[in-house]
Write an enzyme that holds these catalytic residues in place. Structure first.
Site, PDB file in Angstrom:
ATOM      1  N   ARG A  45      72.869  35.104 -28.014  1.00 34.06           N
ATOM      2  CA  ARG A  45      72.571  33.728 -27.589  1.00 34.06           C
ATOM      3  C   ARG A  45      71.590  33.056 -28.549  1.00 34.06           C
ATOM      4  O   ARG A  45      71.629  31.861 -28.765  1.00 34.06           O
ATOM      5  CB  ARG A  45      71.989  33.825 -26.184  1.00 34.06           C
ATOM      6  CG  ARG A  45      71.316  32.597 -25.681  1.00 34.06           C
ATOM      7  CD  ARG A  45      70.972  32.836 -24.240  1.00 34.06           C
ATOM      8  NE  ARG A  45      70.108  31.823 -23.718  1.00 34.06           N
ATOM      9  CZ  ARG A  45      69.882  31.652 -22.421  1.00 34.06           C
ATOM     10  NH1 ARG A  45      70.453  32.447 -21.549  1.00 34.06           N
ATOM     11  NH2 ARG A  45      69.098  30.722 -22.006  1.00 34.06           N
TER      12      ARG A  45
ATOM     13  N   ARG B 180      74.700  37.442 -23.732  1.00 34.02           N
ATOM     14  CA  ARG B 180      75.712  36.585 -24.315  1.00 34.02           C
ATOM     15  C   ARG B 180      76.205  37.164 -25.627  1.00 34.02           C
ATOM     16  O   ARG B 180      75.399  37.516 -26.494  1.00 34.02           O
ATOM     17  CB  ARG B 180      75.054  35.232 -24.570  1.00 34.02           C
ATOM     18  CG  ARG B 180      75.996  34.097 -24.833  1.00 34.02           C
ATOM     19  CD  ARG B 180      76.210  33.363 -23.567  1.00 34.02           C
ATOM     20  NE  ARG B 180      77.008  32.177 -23.726  1.00 34.02           N
ATOM     21  CZ  ARG B 180      76.662  30.992 -23.239  1.00 34.02           C
ATOM     22  NH1 ARG B 180      75.522  30.847 -22.630  1.00 34.02           N
ATOM     23  NH2 ARG B 180      77.471  29.967 -23.357  1.00 34.02           N
TER      24      ARG B 180
ATOM     25  N   LYS C 286      78.254  35.101 -12.049  1.00 32.21           N
ATOM     26  CA  LYS C 286      77.227  35.054 -13.091  1.00 32.21           C
ATOM     27  C   LYS C 286      76.764  36.486 -13.338  1.00 32.21           C
ATOM     28  O   LYS C 286      76.191  37.118 -12.458  1.00 32.21           O
ATOM     29  CB  LYS C 286      76.046  34.174 -12.689  1.00 32.21           C
ATOM     30  CG  LYS C 286      75.021  34.065 -13.809  1.00 32.21           C
ATOM     31  CD  LYS C 286      73.879  33.158 -13.445  1.00 32.21           C
ATOM     32  CE  LYS C 286      73.038  32.806 -14.651  1.00 32.21           C
ATOM     33  NZ  LYS C 286      72.607  33.939 -15.460  1.00 32.21           N
TER      34      LYS C 286
ATOM     35  N   LYS D 123      73.901  26.956 -12.473  1.00 35.10           N
ATOM     36  CA  LYS D 123      73.801  28.363 -12.080  1.00 35.10           C
ATOM     37  C   LYS D 123      73.139  28.466 -10.719  1.00 35.10           C
ATOM     38  O   LYS D 123      72.262  27.670 -10.378  1.00 35.10           O
ATOM     39  CB  LYS D 123      73.026  29.167 -13.127  1.00 35.10           C
ATOM     40  CG  LYS D 123      71.636  28.662 -13.388  1.00 35.10           C
ATOM     41  CD  LYS D 123      70.975  29.416 -14.519  1.00 35.10           C
ATOM     42  CE  LYS D 123      69.650  28.778 -14.857  1.00 35.10           C
ATOM     43  NZ  LYS D 123      69.051  29.247 -16.087  1.00 35.10           N
TER      44      LYS D 123
HETATM   45  P1  AMP Z   1      70.223  31.834 -17.613  1.00 38.01           P
HETATM   46  O1  AMP Z   1      69.898  32.837 -18.684  1.00 38.01           O
HETATM   47  O2  AMP Z   1      69.766  32.250 -16.242  1.00 38.01           O
HETATM   48  O3  AMP Z   1      69.851  30.427 -18.005  1.00 38.01           O
HETATM   49  O4  AMP Z   1      71.824  31.791 -17.481  1.00 38.01           O
HETATM   50  C1  AMP Z   1      72.653  31.489 -18.528  1.00 38.01           C
HETATM   51  C2  AMP Z   1      73.247  32.766 -19.077  1.00 38.01           C
HETATM   52  O5  AMP Z   1      74.069  33.395 -18.110  1.00 38.01           O
HETATM   53  C3  AMP Z   1      74.194  32.546 -20.212  1.00 38.01           C
HETATM   54  O6  AMP Z   1      73.514  32.426 -21.437  1.00 38.01           O
HETATM   55  C4  AMP Z   1      75.088  33.767 -20.195  1.00 38.01           C
HETATM   56  O7  AMP Z   1      74.540  34.774 -21.016  1.00 38.01           O
HETATM   57  C5  AMP Z   1      74.985  34.242 -18.760  1.00 38.01           C
HETATM   58  N1  AMP Z   1      76.250  34.221 -18.004  1.00 38.01           N
HETATM   59  C6  AMP Z   1      76.588  35.166 -17.096  1.00 38.01           C
HETATM   60  N2  AMP Z   1      77.771  34.890 -16.546  1.00 38.01           N
HETATM   61  C7  AMP Z   1      78.237  33.753 -17.107  1.00 38.01           C
HETATM   62  C8  AMP Z   1      79.405  32.958 -16.937  1.00 38.01           C
HETATM   63  N3  AMP Z   1      80.344  33.282 -16.071  1.00 38.01           N
HETATM   64  N4  AMP Z   1      79.507  31.831 -17.686  1.00 38.01           N
HETATM   65  C9  AMP Z   1      78.541  31.479 -18.565  1.00 38.01           C
HETATM   66  N5  AMP Z   1      77.421  32.189 -18.764  1.00 38.01           N
HETATM   67  C10 AMP Z   1      77.249  33.317 -18.049  1.00 38.01           C
END
Ligand code: AMP
Length: 585
Positions: free
Chosen positions: A293, A277, A272, A446
């Protein structure tokens, strides 16, 4: 249809905080709307004249609106400004001025939704110098025909501060209520919805509307489709290039075990990353669009990526889901999101900033390729396609590092490796699932370390070198322990220079009066100033007197509201350290 109908609807929406009531208000308006203005209404209901992904903004300054109001009502701009200071809302000022307007002509005609929409869209399309008079004229035309209530909402729409509080979900529901009135009604007294059929049937229909919205991000398109031919037309709303898709999101879990409980055995694990995005649409040779995003178009800000994509990705047209990860051009280490976030809104010096804050494209999904929608394929099939179409090159474009395993120990190792490389943690993806926009149980999860920001005291600082000798360039952070202060780390690069309050200079100014002693480059600082600090991880450390060290600390703000007596203690640091190292399996 008269604009007054819409203005009354805004007014009613403003008067209630209840979601179901809001849904009913909008549904009633949609029911009444003839086909010709339905499109406009669906934009205006949220204070817009374009779909959310369109970068054109209404963007009228309060100065221009005031000029138009002054011209229409004969009140001086100074008077309007002072009224605005008192009321704090130019919409209410406009309402009052129109109410008492002595210049109202006998020729004023009723304002229609179409007219308001037309003038506001023209304003948004008008760019550059020398347009002030034309803009003022377009606005005055609206004001001179507006009733007081209409003037309130015209003003707020112009200034992009409509704020009647309708969420996307509410608009989606109101479309269902309006176009399937036999299925659902609203009991005002009991404040609940009454369904004629089953809840499942209702939810299924809702999903269909939501799905169409995920593809189009445009409620106007959906409303028109429903008006035309109910569900049949809805089906025709498909994924298309240059129209961003709502991204798929993840649910947070606390452990690897929990991830497997949610997703079952078959999980594709990925790093991650801490970037942002980037949804990349290739429309044709050298023709691209890139969206964030939140579906903002950032193609121009990241145009340096286009030759790279041409060279490294096979396909005449595609949609890729990626993360742009910033890295330090000298050390090549990944940089936290804050560093590259400034690129998103950049309008000038784009090339220079692109060099200073380069990004690596980390691709993790493909939704469309050469005319085919791939969203219904399984996660693993999509990944396989990605592996075929992308020629990886470090710091350029790579696939997110992944691991397919059922072994929890291996996942734990992978997780630690990801954190060590400076990433946020892991994503877990059910390999059989399709790509479904939004956050869903059973889709993506996540996993990241539990992070509580710490409020720490600055107890030392080091003077800068070279150009920066007049300011401190790094700061020693300490936590509390029985009236003493124990060090937990130093922060230098983690100062958010974008924030005017958090520059090296401003911190130096605050700390100078607190200097107790100085030796060479180092100053001992009286423990007074409390700052909020984020970090990647807490580690044991023999270097610092607390016995702990923060990895990649970043100061996020100054806690003026806290004294050193309220700073976090060494016990807090220990508690977080223990929690963070709790077994994940
Ligand atoms: P969060 O912002 O903590 O809800 O995490 C989701 C975000 O993690 C996504 O919108 C992506 O921008 C980011 N992200 C980072 N690595 C990945 C991955 N391998 N697959 C999908 N999203 C990822």
């Amino acid at each position: 249809m008269d604009y007054l109908e819409l203005a009354k609807c805004y007014d009613n929406l403003e008067k209630t905080t209840k979601r179901l009531e809001k849904t009913e208000i909008i549904a009633e308006l949609i029911k009444k709307a003839p086909k010709e203005v339905l499109k406009q209404i669906m934009y205006l209901i949220n204070g817009k004249v374009f779909p959310i992904y369109d970068e054109r903004k209404i963007g009228v300054s309060s100065k221009i609106a005031i000029k138009a109001l002054a011209q229409t009502t004969g009140t001086s701009a100074e008077k309007i400004e002072s009224m605005m200071k008192k009321k704090g809302d130019l919409g209410l000022v406009a309402e009052e001025l129109i109410q008492t307007n002595k210049q109202k002509t006998l020729f004023s005609k009723k304002l229609t939704i179409a007219k308001v929409f037309e003038n506001i869209s023209n304003l948004a399309n008008m760019q550059g110098q020398g347009t002030v008079n034309r803009r003022v004229q377009l606005i005055s035309e609206l004001y001179s025909n507006a009733s007081p209530l209409e003037a309130r909402y015209i003003t707020r729409t112009l200034l992009d501060v409509l704020r009647v509080g309708v969420a996307e979900g509410t608009i989606r529901d109101s479309l269902l209520w309006a176009f399937f009135p036999k299925m659902v009604s609203y009991d005002k007294e009991k404040q609940e919805i009454v369904l004629t059929g089953s809840r499942d049937e209702y939810n299924e229909l809702m999903d269909k509307i939501q799905h169409a919205y995920n593809m189009s991000n445009d409620f106007s398109e959906i409303a028109l489709a429903l008006k035309e031919n109910k569900l049949d037309s809805l089906k025709k709303i498909k994924i298309s290039l240059a129209k961003p898709i709502n991204p798929m999101l993840a649910i947070k879990v606390e452990s690897i075990k929990e991830a497997y409980e949610i997703l079952g055995k078959k999980v594709l694990w990925e790093y991650k990353l801490d970037g942002f995005r980037g949804q990349i649409h290739k429309l044709g040779k050298n023709k691209y669009e890139i969206y964030t995003r939140r579906l903002e178009k950032v193609t121009n800000q990241f145009k340096e990526l286009i030759p790279r994509l041409e060279k490294h990705v096979k396909g005449d047209s595609y949609i890729l889901d990626t993360e742009f990860v910033g890295y330090d051009p000298k050390t090549k280490r990944p940089r936290p999101f804050q560093y590259i976030s400034q690129r998103i809104k950049r309008k000038h010096n784009i090339e220079k900033v692109a060099k200073e804050f380069p990004v690596e494209i980390n691709v993790f999904d493909v939704l469309y390729l050469d005319g085919k929608n791939l969203m219904d394929l399984s996660q693993i099939e999509r990944r396989k396609i990605l592996e075929k179409i992308i020629k990886e090159e470090k710091f350029n474009i790579i696939l997110t590092k992944s691991l397919l395993t059922e072994n929890q120990k291996e996942v734990e190792k992978f997780y630690k490796e990801s954190l060590k490389a400076g990433n946020e943690g892991l994503m877990g993806k059910q390999i059989e699932k399709d790509y479904k926009p939004g956050r869903h149980v059973n889709g993506w999860i996540k996993l990241k370390p539990i992070k509580e920001p710490l409020d720490l005291v600055i107890t030392g600082a080091q003077w800068g070198e070279g150009k920066r000798t007049s300011a401190f360039s790094s700061f020693t952070l300490s936590c509390r322990s029985d009236g003493k202060f124990l060090e937990v780390g130093k922060v230098g690069t983690g100062i958010k220079e974008k924030d005017a309050e958090l520059t090296f200079e401003s911190l130096t100014k605050l700390l100078k009066p607190l200097i107790l002693k100085q030796k060479n480059q180092s100053a001992e600082i009286k423990p007074r100033l409390v700052v909020e600090v984020n970090y990647e991880e807490i580690q044991k450390s023999p270097t610092y007197s607390s016995g702990y060290a923060l990895r990649f600390p970043r100061v996020t703000r100054i806690r003026y509201d806290k004294s050193e007596k309220n700073a976090n203690t060494v016990e807090d640091v220990k508690r977080i350290y223990t929690k963070q190292n709790k077994s994940l399996i």
